[in-house]
Design an enzyme around this catalytic site. Structure first.
Site, PDB file in Angstrom:
ATOM      1  N   TRP A  10       0.827  -1.217   0.000  1.00 45.27           N
ATOM      2  CA  TRP A  10       0.000   0.000   0.000  1.00 45.27           C
ATOM      3  C   TRP A  10       0.859   1.265   0.000  1.00 45.27           C
ATOM      4  CZ3 TRP A  10      -5.074  -0.863  -0.905  1.00 45.27           C
ATOM      5  CH2 TRP A  10      -5.556  -2.140  -0.650  1.00 45.27           C
ATOM      6  N   ASP A  46     -33.163  -0.341 -16.299  1.00 44.24           N
ATOM      7  CA  ASP A  46     -33.897   0.230 -15.175  1.00 44.24           C
ATOM      8  C   ASP A  46     -34.004   1.749 -15.304  1.00 44.24           C
ATOM      9  OD1 ASP A  46     -34.974   0.090 -12.336  1.00 44.24           O
ATOM     10  OD2 ASP A  46     -33.285   1.461 -12.092  1.00 44.24           O
ATOM     11  N   LYS A  75      -6.110  -0.605  -5.100  1.00 43.63           N
ATOM     12  CA  LYS A  75      -6.821   0.661  -5.236  1.00 43.63           C
ATOM     13  C   LYS A  75      -5.928   1.626  -5.994  1.00 43.63           C
ATOM     14  CE  LYS A  75     -10.106   0.922  -1.385  1.00 43.63           C
ATOM     15  NZ  LYS A  75     -10.547   1.693  -0.199  1.00 43.63           N
ATOM     16  N   GLU A  93     -37.810  -0.220 -18.967  1.00 42.08           N
ATOM     17  CA  GLU A  93     -38.673   0.093 -17.830  1.00 42.08           C
ATOM     18  C   GLU A  93     -39.008   1.582 -17.897  1.00 42.08           C
ATOM     19  OE1 GLU A  93     -38.921   0.075 -12.982  1.00 42.08           O
ATOM     20  OE2 GLU A  93     -37.403   1.157 -14.105  1.00 42.08           O
TER      21      GLU A  93
END
EC number: 2.4.1.18
Length: 655
Positions: A83, A325, A118, A377
């Protein structure tokens, strides 16, 4: 101009001809730009093959890239480098892309599948550790939030070839993997494949629509607050576990549809895309109803991100279709906050950039797979949503018939059985744009949530807890079971060109859905399905499930939903009887409380008939008042039969 095709079919669109022409031109201009700068729509939608982790066979190592145009410094961090935010800085490339190469010589034993990763990003919002936009797997941390995961190259070996080309009538089983277990916990992809897919196959459904697959930080959002668009939710297992589920479904002849959420994104900064490079490069505002961020569809990079997302799910996981959606929220700047009382509302305050994206999306996925199933939708009823792009349409194959559950629940809430109007019922079920296909449904997950009621609960309420034993006599349950079967059946037959059911509703699941949250002490009690209720031979839930199976079987055998023409033969609002012809079958519904020993109606032809389905059969919870061995003759066109109360019958001409 092809837009005139829409107007020819619906002259009421004539005043809006220019808007339809503009829609075609704007789309074509955008497509021309894409082809000029990216070569083709397919190459445009391949950002996931450039960004994220990509293996370089020639150089023997991994490239990592992300689009962070406004960042001033980016480094890749993770357990592979302790990290260390300064160990692996990325180099700024063209058009806001940052990249780094990690050679096998140095990192083969450090960067391995499962490694946590990350980005460390310096931007206007500070110096933050962020999850990459194109990450393909994340895992939840013990405290909160997610860590990105280096997924490596999938080793999954697909076993089953499948094509949805033979699915002319989508019969959709809407499902949520996590709540598909009876135990009070989160279910898995593999459990769903092993335990639930066989149930779906037995019932006869040919599609399963999976909710909550795209990763989302809050489980209770039902998957509609997405954070990581390229990562299958880790709650349910690994990406390869999802591949196993889809592969298993394909082996059963079941198409798999992804409930894809491109209408908005979760507001969370730590897990999602918000302020990824220090600015809102992906977003342009807020969706007030959902407290979420709205995508900036004006930006070509955002269109590329979302289009690539569709291609990714099709290529990497072999999804056979998408249910888009929240399309209404995308179509209008007001997110649908108006009453769509006249046609002008469809062409006022539209989000034209979102419309262009939806057109691109539908052309892309149909180019990738002509048999893909694309479902819209949209509660507004936008004309042309389910028409080809070249006509000025949006290119969807189907739209959800969202007005049907509203109709049923308003009827159940406001009117007694004896006040139901058969003509009004019939009109509401057939009232749709005839050249645009619909997926009918009487209830979906929306009606099963806390704060609402399922059909079964509207009809039987607390009696579902105390009077569902076959040894108990209950007028409430008798009525509820009879009407539950009839409502779902007539909706399926008349309401659209496809049909959808939410898991458990086929047997009248007695409880609502309430995901773990602070207000219920993070309980899973209602975030599950009690399959054992339908499997217990002394409970009446089995009857509803058995009728659902028979209903689906009849629809498939006689291709009922692909027969667009239906003809009303009889309507009696006093006796609550409705009869109609469809697919060369005669359907008779008696919603009333009275039985008729000599009910007659005009069939418009002389023929002999057999009853091939009766909702009054004993094995589906009826009273066995119908003799299905009898032959019924329509002399002088009149057919006379015994029509019990609250019963649906289907008659077929004898060969």
């Amino acid at each position: 101009m092809h837009a005139l095709t829409l107007i020819e079919k619906d002259p009421l669109l004539k005043p809006f001809e220019q808007q339809l022409v503009n829609r075609i031109e704007w789309y074509q201009n955008t497509k021309d730009y894409i082809e000029k700068h990216f070569g083709s729509l397919d190459r445009f939608a391949s950002a996931h093959e450039f960004f994220g982790f990509q293996y370089d066979e020639k150089k023997q190592g991994w490239w990592f890239r992300d689009w962070l145009p406004n960042a001033s410094y980016v480094s890749l961090i993770g357990d592979f480098n302790g990290w260390d935010r300064g160990a692996n800085p990325l180099r700024r490339g063209n058009y806001g892309a940052w990249e780094i190469f990690l050679s096998d010589d140095e990192y083969k034993d450090k960067l391995v599948p499962g490694s946590k990763v990350k980005m460390h990003v310096h931007g206007e919002n500070g110096q933050l550790d962020r999850i990459p936009a194109y990450i393909r797997q994340v895992v939840q941390k013990e405290d909160h939030g997610f860590d990105g995961v280096f997924a490596g190259i999938s080793q999954y070996q697909w076993k089953n070839e499948f094509s949805a080309k033979d699915i002319k009538t989508p019969l959709i089983y809407e499902a949520h993997v996590g709540m598909a277990t009876e135990e009070e916990r989160v279910g898995t992809y593999r459990e769903f494949a092993e335990n639930i897919l066989p149930r779906i196959k037995k019932l006869g459904y040919n599609c399963v629509q999976l909710m909550a697959i795209q990763e989302h930080p809050y489980y209770g959002s039902f998957g509609y607050q997405v954070s990581n668009y390229f990562a299958p939710s880790s709650r349910f297992g690994s990406p390869d576990d999802l591949r196993y589920l889809i592969d298993t479904a394909h082996g059963m002849g079941i198409a798999v549809i992804l409930d894809v959420v491109h209408s908005h994104a979760v507001k969370n900064r730590d897990e999602g895309l918000a302020e990824l490079d220090g600015t809102e490069q992906y977003f342009d505002g807020w969706q007030p109803d959902w407290d979420s961020r709205t995508f900036d569809y004006k930006k070509i990079e955002v269109k590329r991100f979302l289009a690539s997302n569709l291609k990714y799910w099709m290529k990497e996981f072999k999804f056979d279709g998408f249910r888009f959606d929240g399309v209404t929220s995308m179509l209008y700047q007001h997110f649908g906050h108006v009453e769509f009382t006249d046609y002008s509302k469809y062409f006022t305050d539209t989000n034209n950039d979102a419309i262009i994206y939806l057109q691109l999306a539908n052309e892309l996925i149909h180019n990738l797979n002509p048999d893909v199933i694309s479902i819209c939708e949209d509660m507004s009823g936008m004309p042309g949503a389910v028409r080809p792009v070249e006509e000025g349409g949006l290119g969807f194959d189907y739209r959800l018939a969202m007005g049907l559950p509203d109709f049923w629940f308003t009827l159940l809430e406001t009117k007694k059985d004896e006040d139901w109007h058969m003509g009004d019922l019939y009109w509401n079920l057939i009232n749709r744009r005839k050249d645009e296909k619909n997926i009918a449904y009487a209830e979906s997950h929306d009606q099963a949530l806390v704060g609402d009621k399922t059909l079964a609960f509207w009809l039987m309420d607390s009696a579902m807890y105390t009077e569902m034993s076959i040894f108990n006599e209950s007028l409430v349950v008798d009525r509820g079971i009879a009407l539950h079967k009839m409502i779902r059946f007539i909706t399926a037959v008349l309401g659209g060109e496809g049909y959808m059911n939410f898991m458990g509703n086929e047997f009248g699941h007695p409880e609502w859905i309430d995901f773990p949250r602070a207000e219920n002490d993070w309980s899973y009690k209602y975030a599950r399905r009690q399959w054992s209720l339908a499997d217990t031979d002394h409970l009446k839930y089995q009857f509803l499930e058995k009728f659902d199976q028979e209903m689906i079987s009849l629809i498939k055998e006689f291709n009922v939903l692909n027969t667009s023409e239906d003809y009303k033969l009889y309507e009696d609002n006093e006796r609550k009887i409705l009869a109609f012809r469809k697919a060369d079958l005669i359907f008779v519904f008696n919603f009333g409380q009275e039985s008729f020993t000599d009910f007659s109606f005009d069939t418009l032809e002389k023929a002999d008939y057999n009853i091939i389905l009766s909702s009054d059969d004993k094995d589906v919870g009826g009273f066995d008042r119908i003799d299905k061995e009898m032959v019924y003759s329509s002399k002088n066109h009149d057919l006379t039969l015994y029509l019990p109360s609250r019963t649906a019958l289907v008659l077929k001409k004898k060969a």
